[in-house]
Design an enzyme around this catalytic site. Structure first.
Site, short mmCIF file in Angstrom:
data_model
loop_
_atom_site.label_atom_id
_atom_site.label_comp_id
_atom_site.label_asym_id
_atom_site.label_seq_id
_atom_site.Cartn_x
_atom_site.Cartn_y
_atom_site.Cartn_z
N LEU A 91 0.84 -1.29 0.01
CA LEU A 91 0.35 0.08 -0.02
C LEU A 91 0.78 1.28 0.06
O LEU A 91 0.32 2.28 -0.52
CB LEU A 91 -0.91 0.00 1.25
N GLY A 92 2.19 1.07 0.65
CA GLY A 92 2.88 2.28 0.68
C GLY A 92 4.09 1.98 1.62
O GLY A 92 4.41 1.31 1.91
N GLY A 146 6.28 3.94 4.99
CA GLY A 146 6.14 5.13 5.99
C GLY A 146 7.52 5.21 6.91
O GLY A 146 8.17 4.25 6.50
N PHE A 150 8.14 3.97 9.47
CA PHE A 150 8.31 2.56 10.09
C PHE A 150 8.82 1.32 9.21
O PHE A 150 9.56 0.61 9.47
CB PHE A 150 6.69 2.06 10.55
N GLY A 151 8.27 1.71 8.01
CA GLY A 151 8.55 0.59 6.98
C GLY A 151 7.21 0.32 6.08
O GLY A 151 6.39 1.23 5.99
N PRO A 152 7.47 -0.79 5.24
CA PRO A 152 6.31 -0.70 4.14
C PRO A 152 4.95 -1.38 4.89
O PRO A 152 5.05 -1.86 5.82
CB PRO A 152 7.04 -1.80 3.22
N VAL A 153 3.77 -0.79 4.13
CA VAL A 153 2.59 -1.44 4.53
C VAL A 153 1.93 -2.09 3.49
O VAL A 153 2.03 -1.81 2.26
CB VAL A 153 1.77 -0.07 4.94
N LYS A 206 1.98 -3.51 8.84
CA LYS A 206 3.04 -2.61 8.95
C LYS A 206 4.20 -3.59 9.33
O LYS A 206 4.10 -3.91 10.38
CB LYS A 206 2.70 -1.64 10.06
N ASP A 243 3.37 13.32 16.09
CA ASP A 243 3.74 13.32 14.75
C ASP A 243 2.42 13.27 14.00
O ASP A 243 2.16 12.54 12.86
CB ASP A 243 4.42 11.93 14.52
#
Length: 334
Positions: free
Chosen positions: A26-27, A29, A31-34, A48, A145
């Protein structure tokens, strides 16, 4: 680590995402990939996966689990489970079909979906979620954030605040803290946090104010504007004090809503005032948004409204004198 939510095996999470297939991604961030996935009961989920290259680490992962597992509110994204398996750290959330707010606000052709009613529902929903975090959850939580990409939208375009990796808990009457490692997103960080390492409910209010102005105008705070400010808040302030605030309103919301939009801009500007003590708390913000007849106070000049002040807000590590004699050793902007 004591966790109050289901713990899934790595094999089950891998199966749910078709082995973390690129087609399910999906994208990406901080944090890492989702990834999009599906549980055996048919429920769609967002997964996530902590990246080994991520600027966030296991402490942020642990922080998010311990925080959000205790939260229950319709305007906060719901954590469904987690997976901790050797080198893997994974969080599983309810799936938001409309993804994140920034895709609608700043995408190439999606602004048409954001009519006036939808925008006000999004603003008011974010306000309700933030009020819950600050005042009504079991512990006081400062998000730290809040930004457009961390506002997820369900199938009815209702907003849900996400990403609690940087959030902090406060007990009793405490409502602020200090850090020598400032982590956040350029354009949304309050001046006292960026320059002094002070974060509080007021710094969340500042980020919320930036979001309000972005939602009503349909423009990024960090975009280029032909004024001395070079960013949206300063541009909006110039228009506001010259009696041209209506020019800040996104033309796609329609002229009929322009006068109502001015009230939202007023609230947004109150939230981004330079002195944190001048900003309203979220209880006052919700009250101002829900009343169309109450007189609003005039805002004072927003923070980072000139190029001089903006130039001091950079991604380079610096030390700043303050009344708290705090030295900022690291600034990490996302």
């Amino acid at each position: 680590m004591e966790v109050e939510l289901p713990v899934f095996s790595y094999s089950s999470v891998s199966a749910a995402t078709n082995n973390f297939s690129p087609q399910n991604k999906l994208g990406e961030g901080g944090f890492g990939p989702v990834y999009k996935g599906g549980l055996q009961n048919g429920q769609e989920i967002a997964v996530k996966r902590l990246s080994q290259k991520s600027g966030q680490g296991f402490e942020e992962f642990r922080n998010e689990i311990l925080l959000i597992a205790k939260l229950q509110h319709r305007n906060l994204v719901r954590l469904l489970g987690c997976c901790i398996d050797h080198v893997e750290s994974i969080l599983m959330y309810e799936y938001m079909p409309n993804k994140s707010l920034d895709m609608f606000l700043f995408g190439s052709n999606k602004q048409e979906t954001l009519d006036w009613k939808t925008r006000t529902r999004i603003v008011e929903g974010i306000a309700q979620g933030l009020l819950y975090l600050h005042e009504y959850s079991r512990v006081r939580i400062i998000h730290r954030d809040l930004k457009a990409s961390n506002i997820l939208l369900d199938d009815e375009m209702n907003p849900k605040i996400s990403d609690f990796g940087l959030a902090r808990i406060f007990g009793g009457t405490d409502s602020r803290g200090y850090t020598n490692r400032v982590v956040g997103t350029f354009g949304y960080i309050s001046p006292e946090y960026a320059l002094e390492g002070l974060f509080s409910t007021n710094s969340d209010v500042y980020s919320f104010g930036v979001l309000v102005v972005e939602i009503i105008s349909g423009r990024k705070n960090t975009g280029f504007y032909k004024t001395d400010s070079l960013h949206l808040l300063g541009h909006g302030w110039d228009l506001w004090i010259s009696g041209r605030g209506v020019e800040l309103v996104d033309g796609k919301v329609g002229s009929a809503a322009a006068s109502k939009a001015l009230r939202y801009i007023n609230v947004g500007l109150l939230c981004v005032q330079e002195n944190p003590n001048d900003r309203p708390n979220m209880l006052s913000v919700v009250s101002m948004l829900s009343s169309e007849i109450a007189t609003l106070p005039p805002p004072k000049k927003p923070a980072f409204s000139t190029t001089n002040l903006l130039s001091s807000y950079s991604s380079q590590p610096k030390s700043y004198p303050s009344e708290h004699h705090l030295t900022i050793s690291e600034i990490v902007l996302r």
